[in-house]
Scaffold this motif. Structure first.
Motif, mmCIF file in Angstrom:
data_model
loop_
_atom_site.group_PDB
_atom_site.id
_atom_site.type_symbol
_atom_site.label_atom_id
_atom_site.label_comp_id
_atom_site.label_asym_id
_atom_site.label_seq_id
_atom_site.Cartn_x
_atom_site.Cartn_y
_atom_site.Cartn_z
ATOM 1 N N VAL A 204 29.510 62.100 78.232
ATOM 2 C CA VAL A 204 29.838 61.033 77.283
ATOM 3 C C VAL A 204 30.963 61.506 76.368
ATOM 4 N N ILE A 205 31.934 60.634 76.125
ATOM 5 C CA ILE A 205 33.021 60.892 75.187
ATOM 6 C C ILE A 205 32.717 60.118 73.913
ATOM 7 N N CYS A 206 32.510 60.834 72.808
ATOM 8 C CA CYS A 206 32.124 60.210 71.544
ATOM 9 C C CYS A 206 33.340 60.170 70.615
ATOM 10 N N VAL A 207 33.748 58.982 70.260
ATOM 11 C CA VAL A 207 35.030 58.759 69.579
ATOM 12 C C VAL A 207 34.951 59.186 68.113
ATOM 13 N N ASN A 208 35.968 59.943 67.711
ATOM 14 C CA ASN A 208 36.096 60.477 66.353
ATOM 15 C C ASN A 208 36.606 59.391 65.403
ATOM 16 N N PHE A 209 36.062 59.345 64.172
ATOM 17 C CA PHE A 209 36.468 58.339 63.201
ATOM 18 C C PHE A 209 37.546 58.835 62.223
ATOM 19 N N VAL A 210 37.921 60.115 62.255
ATOM 20 C CA VAL A 210 38.900 60.627 61.290
ATOM 21 C C VAL A 210 40.216 59.875 61.492
ATOM 22 N N PRO A 211 40.734 59.203 60.457
ATOM 23 C CA PRO A 211 41.878 58.305 60.635
ATOM 24 C C PRO A 211 43.103 58.950 61.279
ATOM 25 N N GLY A 212 43.378 60.218 60.910
ATOM 26 C CA GLY A 212 44.567 60.869 61.466
ATOM 27 C C GLY A 212 44.516 61.080 62.954
ATOM 28 N N PHE A 213 43.326 61.023 63.538
ATOM 29 C CA PHE A 213 43.196 61.138 64.992
ATOM 30 C C PHE A 213 43.272 59.776 65.680
ATOM 31 N N LEU A 214 43.307 58.703 64.879
ATOM 32 C CA LEU A 214 43.353 57.350 65.428
ATOM 33 C C LEU A 214 44.757 56.756 65.381
ATOM 34 N N SER A 215 45.547 57.144 64.378
ATOM 35 C CA SER A 215 46.884 56.584 64.213
ATOM 36 C C SER A 215 47.729 57.510 63.346
ATOM 37 N N GLU A 216 49.029 57.462 63.563
ATOM 38 C CA GLU A 216 49.961 58.189 62.687
ATOM 39 C C GLU A 216 50.270 57.392 61.426
ATOM 40 N N ASP A 217 49.993 56.102 61.441
ATOM 41 C CA ASP A 217 50.374 55.205 60.359
ATOM 42 C C ASP A 217 49.173 54.934 59.452
ATOM 43 N N PRO A 218 49.201 55.379 58.193
ATOM 44 C CA PRO A 218 48.078 55.115 57.291
ATOM 45 C C PRO A 218 47.738 53.635 57.144
ATOM 46 N N ALA A 219 48.703 52.774 57.371
ATOM 47 C CA ALA A 219 48.424 51.343 57.302
ATOM 48 C C ALA A 219 47.500 50.899 58.437
ATOM 49 N N ASP A 220 47.363 51.742 59.427
ATOM 50 C CA ASP A 220 46.541 51.426 60.601
ATOM 51 C C ASP A 220 45.204 52.155 60.557
ATOM 52 N N TYR A 221 44.835 52.677 59.401
ATOM 53 C CA TYR A 221 43.537 53.346 59.252
ATOM 54 C C TYR A 221 42.465 52.275 59.028
ATOM 55 N N THR A 222 42.055 51.640 60.099
ATOM 56 C CA THR A 222 41.139 50.507 60.026
ATOM 57 C C THR A 222 40.037 50.643 61.067
ATOM 58 N N VAL A 223 38.971 49.892 60.858
ATOM 59 C CA VAL A 223 37.891 49.843 61.852
ATOM 60 C C VAL A 223 38.414 49.261 63.162
ATOM 61 N N ASP A 224 39.338 48.308 63.079
ATOM 62 C CA ASP A 224 39.904 47.743 64.304
ATOM 63 C C ASP A 224 40.612 48.802 65.139
ATOM 64 N N ARG A 225 41.299 49.730 64.470
ATOM 65 C CA ARG A 225 41.967 50.790 65.215
ATOM 66 C C ARG A 225 40.939 51.708 65.880
ATOM 67 N N LEU A 226 39.843 51.967 65.204
ATOM 68 C CA LEU A 226 38.760 52.736 65.814
ATOM 69 C C LEU A 226 38.258 52.037 67.070
ATOM 70 N N LEU B 99 29.658 57.431 69.873
ATOM 71 C CA LEU B 99 30.240 57.538 68.534
ATOM 72 C C LEU B 99 30.091 58.971 68.018
ATOM 73 N N GLY B 100 31.230 59.589 67.678
ATOM 74 C CA GLY B 100 31.239 60.929 67.093
ATOM 75 C C GLY B 100 31.989 60.910 65.781
ATOM 76 N N PRO B 101 31.426 60.286 64.749
ATOM 77 C CA PRO B 101 32.183 59.959 63.533
ATOM 78 C C PRO B 101 32.890 61.116 62.854
ATOM 79 N N ASP B 102 32.310 62.314 62.881
ATOM 80 C CA ASP B 102 32.903 63.445 62.155
ATOM 81 C C ASP B 102 32.963 63.126 60.663
ATOM 82 N N PHE B 103 31.857 62.626 60.117
ATOM 83 C CA PHE B 103 31.799 62.314 58.689
ATOM 84 C C PHE B 103 31.901 63.616 57.891
ATOM 85 N N VAL B 104 33.072 63.833 57.305
ATOM 86 C CA VAL B 104 33.318 65.099 56.621
ATOM 87 C C VAL B 104 33.845 64.902 55.204
#
Length: 345
Positions: A228-250, A268-273
């Protein structure tokens, strides 16, 4: 309806560093601090199955790494025993099912990069006896077992001790975690693995070209093992653009992993840190950045586990069938753990 679906399902979080925050307290406060600070968040988030990584800060490496590893494992046992009406530390699928059946949160211990063991593969049975069931062998840099993804330029495969670690984990019934492992190391693991492997907190490189994320070929290969691949929630791993730090991007990343690896191989591998780092870091003089990644950045509403229903809501809005959503938010991880945890070869 999405809230009802979320709370009816098994919700599995495969990476929350809360043990770091709990262990920072005096031992006599471990159980009560967990109950006061973290248990309400897990309950509000609907978490039924929580992986607890043992991550060792640089200040303990190398001399104090084993001592801190044991201290954090003891912390997990202490908080579980002190909150037996709410959580249970589980070592196999039957124990997880029993805990869930009693309305308890099932906790599973993991090692992140295992610096306390280093190349002493003979200590794996020891930590297995103490309850550890998941482990990775590298973080950002080099270990005695492998190179982390921050060292991808070396194109290094597993060391001899790393190969022995994989084989011993498979023998013991522990799940091998490839998150943070360098690309050549991931390829090496996938060549050798005879049991399912997982990525506890990794996102899709096709959507965000960062070395910590997985390529489509890696996603397909992990899925092919039954993992299983559990997707990380840390915004910088989802997008380079801070404007795209959204649940939709996740959700974009989740849907991409589904499209590549299949619906049965996503979690889901949130990496709540965020809260952990604020809690345990001195107010000055320490650099928390990982290159261009800001670990204190968060997706709005997903600062911690209480926001997890937002993910289910977003998946419902995307039009995914309820059965698929149930698999993504925890069903796939639950299935993998039921089949593999504690099952010796």
């Amino acid at each position: 309806m999405s809230v009802d679906l979320h709370h009816r399902a098994v919700v599995a979080d495969t990476h929350n560093d809360l043990l770091m925050a709990v262990t920072a307290r005096p031992p006599e406060r471990w159980a009560s601090f967990f109950r006061e600070r973290w248990l309400p968040q897990l309950r509000e988030g609907g978490v039924n199955l929580q992986v607890l990584p043992v991550f060792i800060d640089d200040q303990y490496r190398p001399e104090g790494a084993l001592r801190q590893t044991l201290r954090m494992i003891e912390c997990a046992h202490t908080l579980a025993e002190g909150n037996a009406d709410a959580v249970r530390l589980c070592t196999d699928g039957a124990q997880i099912d029993a805990a869930l059946g009693e309305g308890l949160i099932a906790l599973v211990l993991a090692l992140e990069s295992a610096p306390g063991l280093d190349a002493s593969v003979e200590l794996l049975p020891t930590v297995h006896r103490l309850g550890v069931r998941v482990a990775s062998i590298a973080h950002w840099g080099r270990t005695a077992l492998a190179d982390g993804s921050g060292e991808d330029a070396t194109a290094s495969r597993l060391t001899a001790a790393g190969v022995q670690t994989l084989r011993e984990m498979e023998r013991l019934g522990m799940i091998f975690d490839v998150s943070h492992l360098g690309a050549s190391g991931v390829a090496h693991v996938l060549e050798l693995a005879t049991r399912p492997v997982m990525a506890t907190h990794s996102s899709a490189r096709a959507l965000r070209d960062h070395h910590r994320n997985l390529t489509d070929d890696q996603i397909r290969a992990i899925a092919a093992t039954g993992g299983v691949i559990c997707v990380n929630f840390v915004p910088g791993f989802l997008s380079e653009d801070p404007a795209d730090y959204t649940v939709d991007r996740l959700v974009d990343h989740i849907e991409h992993v589904v499209s590549v690896g299949g619906i049965d191989h996503v979690g889901l591998g949130p990496d709540f840190v965020h809260e952990v780092l604020i809690d345990v870091t001195p107010p000055c003089c320490e650099d928390l950045s990982y290159g261009e990644i800001d670990p204190l950045a968060v997706l709005p509403g997903l600062e911690g586990p209480r926001g997890l229903p937002l993910v289910t809501e977003a998946l419902v809005k995307r039009g995914l069938p309820d059965d698929d959503i149930v698999k993504i938010i925890g069903g796939n991880v639950h299935r993998l753990f039921r089949a593999e945890l504690g099952r010796p070869r």
